[in-house]
Write a protein that holds these residues in place. Structure first.
Motif, PDB file in Angstrom:
ATOM      1  N   LYS A   1       0.251  -1.240  -0.320  1.00  0.00           N
ATOM      2  CA  LYS A   1      -0.107  -0.123  -0.229  1.00  0.00           C
ATOM      3  C   LYS A   1       1.110   1.406  -0.304  1.00  0.00           C
ATOM      4  O   LYS A   1       1.483   1.861   1.360  1.00  0.00           O
ATOM      5  N   TYR A   2       1.605   1.457  -1.175  1.00  0.00           N
ATOM      6  CA  TYR A   2       2.007   3.006  -1.278  1.00  0.00           C
ATOM      7  C   TYR A   2       1.588   2.802  -2.439  1.00  0.00           C
ATOM      8  O   TYR A   2       1.721   2.192  -3.649  1.00  0.00           O
ATOM      9  N   GLN A   3       2.717   4.411  -3.333  1.00  0.00           N
ATOM     10  CA  GLN A   3       2.038   5.355  -4.417  1.00  0.00           C
ATOM     11  C   GLN A   3       3.419   4.400  -5.487  1.00  0.00           C
ATOM     12  O   GLN A   3       4.317   4.750  -6.076  1.00  0.00           O
ATOM     13  N   HIS A   4       2.591   3.008  -5.656  1.00  0.00           N
ATOM     14  CA  HIS A   4       3.595   2.330  -7.306  1.00  0.00           C
ATOM     15  C   HIS A   4       3.339   2.939  -8.112  1.00  0.00           C
ATOM     16  O   HIS A   4       3.802   2.595  -9.185  1.00  0.00           O
ATOM     17  N   GLY A   5       2.410   3.501  -8.681  1.00  0.00           N
ATOM     18  CA  GLY A   5       1.511   3.728  -9.718  1.00  0.00           C
ATOM     19  C   GLY A   5       0.530   3.053 -10.041  1.00  0.00           C
ATOM     20  O   GLY A   5      -0.426   2.209  -9.302  1.00  0.00           O
ATOM     21  N   THR A   6      -0.641   3.661 -10.645  1.00  0.00           N
ATOM     22  CA  THR A   6      -1.978   2.923 -11.352  1.00  0.00           C
ATOM     23  C   THR A   6      -2.562   3.744 -12.470  1.00  0.00           C
ATOM     24  O   THR A   6      -2.433   4.428 -12.784  1.00  0.00           O
ATOM     25  N   VAL A   7      -2.843   2.397 -13.407  1.00  0.00           N
ATOM     26  CA  VAL A   7      -3.669   2.538 -14.247  1.00  0.00           C
ATOM     27  C   VAL A   7      -4.985   2.788 -14.541  1.00  0.00           C
ATOM     28  O   VAL A   7      -5.866   2.695 -13.973  1.00  0.00           O
ATOM     29  N   TYR A   8      -5.262   3.999 -15.183  1.00  0.00           N
ATOM     30  CA  TYR A   8      -6.667   4.460 -15.666  1.00  0.00           C
ATOM     31  C   TYR A   8      -6.788   4.034 -17.003  1.00  0.00           C
ATOM     32  O   TYR A   8      -6.467   4.320 -17.665  1.00  0.00           O
ATOM     33  N   VAL A   9      -8.706   3.401 -16.654  1.00  0.00           N
ATOM     34  CA  VAL A   9      -8.839   2.937 -17.711  1.00  0.00           C
ATOM     35  C   VAL A   9     -11.100   3.542 -18.069  1.00  0.00           C
ATOM     36  O   VAL A   9     -11.289   4.073 -16.395  1.00  0.00           O
ATOM     37  N   VAL A  10     -11.078   4.529 -19.010  1.00  0.00           N
ATOM     38  CA  VAL A  10     -12.339   4.946 -19.522  1.00  0.00           C
ATOM     39  C   VAL A  10     -12.969   3.203 -20.151  1.00  0.00           C
ATOM     40  O   VAL A  10     -11.530   3.067 -21.681  1.00  0.00           O
ATOM     41  N   ALA A  11     -13.909   2.942 -19.809  1.00  0.00           N
ATOM     42  CA  ALA A  11     -14.778   1.811 -21.728  1.00  0.00           C
ATOM     43  C   ALA A  11     -16.420   2.096 -20.924  1.00  0.00           C
ATOM     44  O   ALA A  11     -17.009   0.956 -20.429  1.00  0.00           O
TER      45      ALA A  11
END
Length: 604
Positions: free
Chosen positions: A379-389
């Motif tokens: 639980k740390y800021q490792h990066g996130t992928v955002y998807v608009v579907a």
């Protein structure tokens, strides 16, 4: 005789329609609020009847029976006492008649928390209408994908909101959602929905009072019965499935007497989110809601105030808590980001160098810069992928300059998103309405490892690659796991056979001479091994005692003698910085005159 005959005819004419009407399912069945041990099954009939569900692990045999003797048209039956990770078949009907149930009526309960088996989730955004046949084609192509990959059904079906148009009424749900899906996937996909603005009819009063059909139609796990912290609110909830934690959120409805929305970080919903994420221990975390923080599809995240607010005020809470994937709809196209980190501004402020943890495409297909996104669990800021579907049913235009700079993997076309998560690997595929896998990406956790292991001379050890996929070992093996028995210290490497460049584990096998191995005892714990300048010892049977520690060479020479006192856990440490490097040594500990021995090495 004529009179009697007419009376009989009259009775028949009146009676037949009544029996037929009472035997019709007009909605469903559909599956709700699943967990490791329970499921809720819902359906609607055209007249009030009692309710019965039959359950069994073999199609055609249903030894478990759950009934409700109340006569209703909305049938909601909860079945409990089930086994985890088990496929069940079911029937629905009355206490005297089965109305629906065949080999396609089934579900699989959630696996145990420790399970690493593959979990599949079908994601449908803005699916409640059939623009340009997007709904029909996306469903058909998804079903083809299941068949082509040997899957009977996905474990889960996620709805990203705007599930019925234009006002989310019960009648619109019938025609726009249940009629297209109920005879195919609704009866064997466990459904976890989220609401959109059309569920609320784009109406400010409904935002406040939540007096909408959505909350009558769906049963969601508000009490934490499917995992996560109880939200006690139908608008938002969480659940666990194997090693994945999901959050379904409400981005349009208001809370706190109509004063807060999802982007108000002091509001009830966000305070619950913080508590839920703090309690989460799963390897994977996926959050989904309707309104995207980034889009240049049919909506503009630079100019629409609510989208700006989500981006600037809310999403950093999720990133700080290690959320891996965020799924949204609302914008009627497909858009997907890099592995983003700390990017909360408008489109022009985006910098690939500053705002991505990894600017690969993540496609993992051998093309240029396509390695999977990799990082350590936690639980740390490792990066996130955002998807608009948002195009499983709805179509729309795009903004000038489309796609968004931070979401370059974009298609203005219909389709749905398929998630497949197994152990430490996540794969996502955008199945376009024409059947093409237009986009895909892979995330892997805890890979590219560098490990050191120790064995005694003459023994063997199992080495295992840290990822799921293909393998090329330095000894020419091609399996994920190999068995080695080196005579001397040996370093083994394994690369992914798909690209030979994206992934590599390095495992150093250190071999102790037999005379050290025979002295290793379990009642002395040493770390780190190999030692460096300080060696830590744990002596579980010697808490708060004076101990004598001698370090001896393999030839029997005493190199160092130290007296130390252990703490109340039996721990102590000694300085070994003056000992020669790259040595294999014996350590003898004397407690009350009793000798304990272990072997260790020093590497500098």
């Amino acid at each position: 005789m004529q009179i009697l005959f007419r009376k009989l005819i009259c009775c028949v004419v009146i009676f037949i329609p009544f029996v037929c009407a009472g035997q019709n399912i007009t909605r469903g069945p559909y599956l709700q609020a699943g967990s490791k041990t329970s499921i809720t099954i819902r359906w609607r009939t055209d007249v009030p009847t009692d309710s019965r569900v039959g359950i069994g692990t073999t199609a055609g045999s249903y030894p478990i029976s759950v009934t409700d003797n109340n006569n209703v048209t909305e049938h909601i039956i909860q079945v409990s006492g089930l086994n985890p990770n088990t496929k069940y078949y079911y029937t629905t009907g009355t206490t005297s008649l089965v109305l629906q149930g065949d080999a396609q009526n089934f579900f699989v309960t959630a696996p145990a928390d420790s399970s690493k088996r593959k979990i599949t989730a079908a994601v449908f955004g803005d699916c409640g209408r059939n623009d340009n046949n997007y709904q029909t084609n996306s469903l058909a192509r998804y079903q083809n994908y299941l068949q082509n990959n040997g899957l009977a059904a996905a474990d889960l079906m996620l709805l990203l909101g705007d599930n019925a148009y234009p006002n989310g009424t019960d009648a619109e749900y019938t025609t726009g959602f249940f009629m297209p899906y109920e005879n195919s996937i609704l009866k064997n996909h466990i459904l976890f929905p989220a609401p959109g603005n059309h569920e609320y009819a784009n109406n400010a009063a409904r935002q406040d009072d939540h007096n909408i059909a959505y909350y009558d139609i769906f049963t969601v796990p508000t009490g934490g019965q499917s995992g996560g912290i109880a939200s006690n609110n139908e608008a938002y909830y969480s659940y666990d499935w194997g090693n994945i934690h999901f959050l379904s959120l409400d981005s349009y409805g208001e809370e706190d007497a109509g004063t807060t929305r999802l982007y108000d970080t002091n509001g009830t919903q966000v305070q619950w989110i913080k508590a839920d994420l703090a309690a989460n221990t799963k390897k994977w975390t996926i959050a989904y809601w309707h309104h995207p923080p980034y889009t240049m599809g049919s909506h503009n995240s630079d100019t629409e105030n609510d989208l700006v607010a989500f981006r600037e005020k809310f999403i950093q809470i999720l990133e700080r808590n290690g959320v891996d994937l965020i799924l949204c709809g609302h914008s009627h196209n497909y858009e997907r980001s890099y592995l983003l980190n700390g990017y909360y501004g408008n489109e022009n402020s985006f910098s690939k160098a500053s705002h991505t943890r990894d600017s690969s495409s993540g496609r993992y297909d051998g093309s240029t810069q396509s390695c999977p996104y990799t990082y350590k669990s936690g639980k740390y800021q490792h990066g996130t992928v955002y998807v608009v579907a948002g195009s499983a049913g709805a179509s729309g235009s795009v903004q000038a300059g489309y796609p968004h700079n931070a979401l370059p993997f974009a298609y203005n076309d219909g389709g749905m998103l398929m998630l497949e998560i197994e152990d430490n690997r996540l794969d996502a595929r955008f199945i376009r309405q024409d059947g093409v896998i237009a986009d895909k990406f892979t995330i892997m956790k805890d890979v590219n490892r560098r490990d050191t292991v120790y064995i005694a001379q003459g023994n063997s050890i199992n080495l295992r690659a840290s990822w799921l996929g293909g393998y090329t070992w330095s000894n020419a093996a091609a399996n994920r796991q190999i068995v080695v028995s080196p005579a001397a210290n040996t370093t083994y490497t394994v690369k992914d056979s798909a690209t030979n460049t994206c992934l590599q584990d390095t495992i150093a096998v250190k071999v102790f001479p037999a005379n050290i191995a025979q002295h290793n005892k379990q009642n002395i714990k040493l770390y780190p091994v190999p030692g460096n300048d300080v060696l830590n010892l744990v002596l579980p049977d010697a808490a708060s005692m004076d101990v004598t520690i001698n370090i001896i060479s393999l030839t029997g020479q005493t190199l160092q003698s130290t007296t130390s006192k252990t703490d109340n856990g039996g721990s102590t440490s000694i300085d070994i910085s003056r000992l020669p490097a790259n040595q294999q040594l014996l350590l003898k500990v004397y407690v009350r005159g009793i000798e304990q021995t272990a072997g260790f090495s020093i590497m500098r």
